[in-house]
Scaffold this motif. Structure first.
Motif, PDB file in Angstrom:
ATOM      1  N   SER A  36      24.187 -55.206   4.755  1.00  0.00           N
ATOM      2  CA  SER A  36      24.021 -54.490   3.489  1.00  0.00           C
ATOM      3  C   SER A  36      24.220 -52.992   3.688  1.00  0.00           C
ATOM      4  CB  SER A  36      22.651 -54.780   2.876  1.00  0.00           C
ATOM      5  OG  SER A  36      21.622 -54.308   3.726  1.00  0.00           O
ATOM      6  N   MET A  37      23.737 -52.448   4.799  1.00  0.00           N
ATOM      7  CA  MET A  37      23.940 -51.033   5.082  1.00  0.00           C
ATOM      8  C   MET A  37      25.434 -50.749   5.283  1.00  0.00           C
ATOM      9  SD  MET A  37      22.866 -48.754   8.362  1.00  0.00           S
ATOM     10  CE  MET A  37      24.026 -49.670   9.331  1.00  0.00           C
ATOM     11  N   TYR A  38      26.111 -51.588   6.010  1.00  0.00           N
ATOM     12  CA  TYR A  38      27.540 -51.395   6.274  1.00  0.00           C
ATOM     13  C   TYR A  38      28.346 -51.481   4.979  1.00  0.00           C
ATOM     14  CZ  TYR A  38      32.085 -51.819   8.447  1.00  0.00           C
ATOM     15  OH  TYR A  38      33.379 -51.598   8.808  1.00  0.00           O
ATOM     16  N   GLU A  39      27.969 -52.383   4.082  1.00  0.00           N
ATOM     17  CA  GLU A  39      28.676 -52.506   2.809  1.00  0.00           C
ATOM     18  C   GLU A  39      28.515 -51.229   1.981  1.00  0.00           C
ATOM     19  OE1 GLU A  39      28.835 -55.338  -1.154  1.00  0.00           O
ATOM     20  OE2 GLU A  39      27.432 -55.797   0.438  1.00  0.00           O
ATOM     21  N   ARG A  40      27.282 -50.672   1.938  1.00  0.00           N
ATOM     22  CA  ARG A  40      27.063 -49.428   1.210  1.00  0.00           C
ATOM     23  C   ARG A  40      27.867 -48.289   1.822  1.00  0.00           C
ATOM     24  NH1 ARG A  40      21.704 -48.455   2.115  1.00  0.00           N
ATOM     25  NH2 ARG A  40      21.156 -50.572   2.637  1.00  0.00           N
ATOM     26  N   LEU A  41      27.918 -48.219   3.140  1.00  0.00           N
ATOM     27  CA  LEU A  41      28.682 -47.167   3.796  1.00  0.00           C
ATOM     28  C   LEU A  41      30.176 -47.319   3.520  1.00  0.00           C
ATOM     29  CD1 LEU A  41      26.892 -46.854   7.258  1.00  0.00           C
ATOM     30  CD2 LEU A  41      26.869 -45.225   5.383  1.00  0.00           C
ATOM     31  N   LEU A  42      30.659 -48.549   3.527  1.00  0.00           N
ATOM     32  CA  LEU A  42      32.070 -48.799   3.253  1.00  0.00           C
ATOM     33  C   LEU A  42      32.414 -48.426   1.822  1.00  0.00           C
ATOM     34  CD1 LEU A  42      34.680 -49.920   4.445  1.00  0.00           C
ATOM     35  CD2 LEU A  42      33.986 -52.159   3.639  1.00  0.00           C
ATOM     36  N   GLU A  43      31.544 -48.776   0.890  1.00  0.00           N
ATOM     37  CA  GLU A  43      31.772 -48.426  -0.508  1.00  0.00           C
ATOM     38  C   GLU A  43      31.772 -46.907  -0.689  1.00  0.00           C
ATOM     39  OE1 GLU A  43      29.443 -48.847  -4.745  1.00  0.00           O
ATOM     40  OE2 GLU A  43      29.081 -50.330  -3.183  1.00  0.00           O
ATOM     41  N   ASN A  44      30.816 -46.234  -0.052  1.00  0.00           N
ATOM     42  CA  ASN A  44      30.744 -44.777  -0.118  1.00  0.00           C
ATOM     43  C   ASN A  44      31.998 -44.151   0.476  1.00  0.00           C
ATOM     44  OD1 ASN A  44      29.787 -42.227  -0.541  1.00  0.00           O
ATOM     45  ND2 ASN A  44      28.383 -42.238   1.180  1.00  0.00           N
ATOM     46  N   ASN A  45      32.472 -44.702   1.588  1.00  0.00           N
ATOM     47  CA  ASN A  45      33.681 -44.202   2.234  1.00  0.00           C
ATOM     48  C   ASN A  45      34.892 -44.352   1.313  1.00  0.00           C
ATOM     49  OD1 ASN A  45      35.509 -43.255   4.084  1.00  0.00           O
ATOM     50  ND2 ASN A  45      35.452 -45.068   5.375  1.00  0.00           N
ATOM     51  N   LEU A  46      35.028 -45.504   0.657  1.00  0.00           N
ATOM     52  CA  LEU A  46      36.144 -45.709  -0.265  1.00  0.00           C
ATOM     53  C   LEU A  46      36.067 -44.763  -1.458  1.00  0.00           C
ATOM     54  CD1 LEU A  46      36.602 -49.573  -0.276  1.00  0.00           C
ATOM     55  CD2 LEU A  46      38.159 -47.850   0.608  1.00  0.00           C
ATOM     56  N   GLU A  47      34.855 -44.528  -1.969  1.00  0.00           N
ATOM     57  CA  GLU A  47      34.694 -43.584  -3.062  1.00  0.00           C
ATOM     58  C   GLU A  47      35.130 -42.188  -2.649  1.00  0.00           C
ATOM     59  OE1 GLU A  47      30.760 -45.263  -5.329  1.00  0.00           O
ATOM     60  OE2 GLU A  47      30.972 -43.110  -5.051  1.00  0.00           O
ATOM     61  N   LEU A  48      34.704 -41.768  -1.460  1.00  0.00           N
ATOM     62  CA  LEU A  48      35.063 -40.434  -0.984  1.00  0.00           C
ATOM     63  C   LEU A  48      36.561 -40.313  -0.729  1.00  0.00           C
ATOM     64  CD1 LEU A  48      32.080 -39.676   1.415  1.00  0.00           C
ATOM     65  CD2 LEU A  48      32.496 -38.750  -0.862  1.00  0.00           C
ATOM     66  N   LYS A  49      37.179 -41.366  -0.177  1.00  0.00           N
ATOM     67  CA  LYS A  49      38.634 -41.338   0.028  1.00  0.00           C
ATOM     68  C   LYS A  49      39.358 -41.244  -1.303  1.00  0.00           C
ATOM     69  CE  LYS A  49      39.142 -43.776   4.413  1.00  0.00           C
ATOM     70  NZ  LYS A  49      39.656 -44.976   5.073  1.00  0.00           N
ATOM     71  N   SER A  50      38.858 -41.967  -2.290  1.00  0.00           N
ATOM     72  CA  SER A  50      39.455 -41.930  -3.622  1.00  0.00           C
ATOM     73  C   SER A  50      39.341 -40.531  -4.219  1.00  0.00           C
ATOM     74  CB  SER A  50      38.763 -42.943  -4.527  1.00  0.00           C
ATOM     75  OG  SER A  50      39.209 -42.819  -5.839  1.00  0.00           O
ATOM     76  N   GLN A  51      38.177 -39.913  -4.068  1.00  0.00           N
ATOM     77  CA  GLN A  51      37.992 -38.559  -4.583  1.00  0.00           C
ATOM     78  C   GLN A  51      38.896 -37.567  -3.874  1.00  0.00           C
ATOM     79  OE1 GLN A  51      33.838 -37.693  -4.213  1.00  0.00           O
ATOM     80  NE2 GLN A  51      33.250 -38.938  -5.970  1.00  0.00           N
ATOM     81  N   VAL A  52      39.017 -37.699  -2.558  1.00  0.00           N
ATOM     82  CA  VAL A  52      39.882 -36.789  -1.804  1.00  0.00           C
ATOM     83  C   VAL A  52      41.332 -36.947  -2.242  1.00  0.00           C
ATOM     84  CG1 VAL A  52      40.833 -36.351   0.498  1.00  0.00           C
ATOM     85  CG2 VAL A  52      38.383 -36.543   0.202  1.00  0.00           C
ATOM     86  N   THR A  53      41.784 -38.179  -2.417  1.00  0.00           N
ATOM     87  CA  THR A  53      43.154 -38.423  -2.864  1.00  0.00           C
ATOM     88  C   THR A  53      43.381 -37.833  -4.253  1.00  0.00           C
ATOM     89  OG1 THR A  53      43.188 -40.466  -1.593  1.00  0.00           O
ATOM     90  CG2 THR A  53      44.889 -40.209  -3.263  1.00  0.00           C
ATOM     91  N   ASP A  54      42.412 -38.052  -5.154  1.00  0.00           N
ATOM     92  CA  ASP A  54      42.538 -37.499  -6.503  1.00  0.00           C
ATOM     93  C   ASP A  54      42.585 -35.978  -6.471  1.00  0.00           C
ATOM     94  OD1 ASP A  54      40.394 -39.937  -8.173  1.00  0.00           O
ATOM     95  OD2 ASP A  54      42.484 -40.025  -7.552  1.00  0.00           O
TER      96      ASP A  54
END
Length: 167
Positions: A36-54
């Protein structure tokens, strides 16, 4: 020297079986917490990558637009960012990661409108809608098609879509 025969006594047998079961339960709890911790970290990482790309796309488009605006009339508004929302993600039981991937794919598909004049995008909103609706996107071994339910064109283009799985 003689090792005592603890394995023959019922009390010791219960103790060892209890310790073994406790170790298995502890391992299962540890694995669940880690996942569950890894899933939250992965989701947070994808959100941050999306924000950086945007932000990179927005920055590039705005820098290019700034050069163009020096030559053109500065009164015209331009599109600065894109926001996409999948309205039926809960109905399709999509996890957050898949929903973010859908939003990113749609943003990448219509990314060329950043830096364009709002008036031009407003005039070609049907083209923008058909660009999204006429494509099928493959995500995690599923093919999705989208229907645009709402579109608001200002400096921030806000698009709400409904996802459908294609067979």
């Amino acid at each position: 020297m003689h090792i005592p025969p603890y394995h023959k006594k019922a009390i010791w047998q219960r103790f060892f079986v209890g310790a073994l079961i406790g170790a298995v339960i502890a391992y299962c709890v540890f694995a669940y917490m880690y996942n569950s911790m890894y899933e939250r970290l992965l989701e947070n990482n994808l959100e941050l990558k999306s924000q950086v790309t945007d932000l990179k796309n927005q920055n590039d488009a705005l820098l290019k637009d700034k050069k163009d605006l020096d030559e053109k009339n500065k009164k015209e508004l331009t599109v600065e960012s894109i926001e996409v929302t999948v309205t039926n993600a809960k109905n399709l039981k999509l996890d957050h990661l898949t929903a973010h991937q859908m939003e990113d794919i749609i943003k990448a598909e219509i990314n060329q409108i950043i830096g364009q004049e709002v008036r031009i995008i407003d005039e070609s909103s049907e083209l923008l809608t058909s660009t999204i609706e006429n494509k099928e996107f493959a995500i995690n071994d599923f093919t999705y098609s989208f229907t645009v339910t709402k579109i608001a064109i200002t400096q921030t283009v806000k698009i709400e879509v409904e996802a459908k799985t294609s067979s």
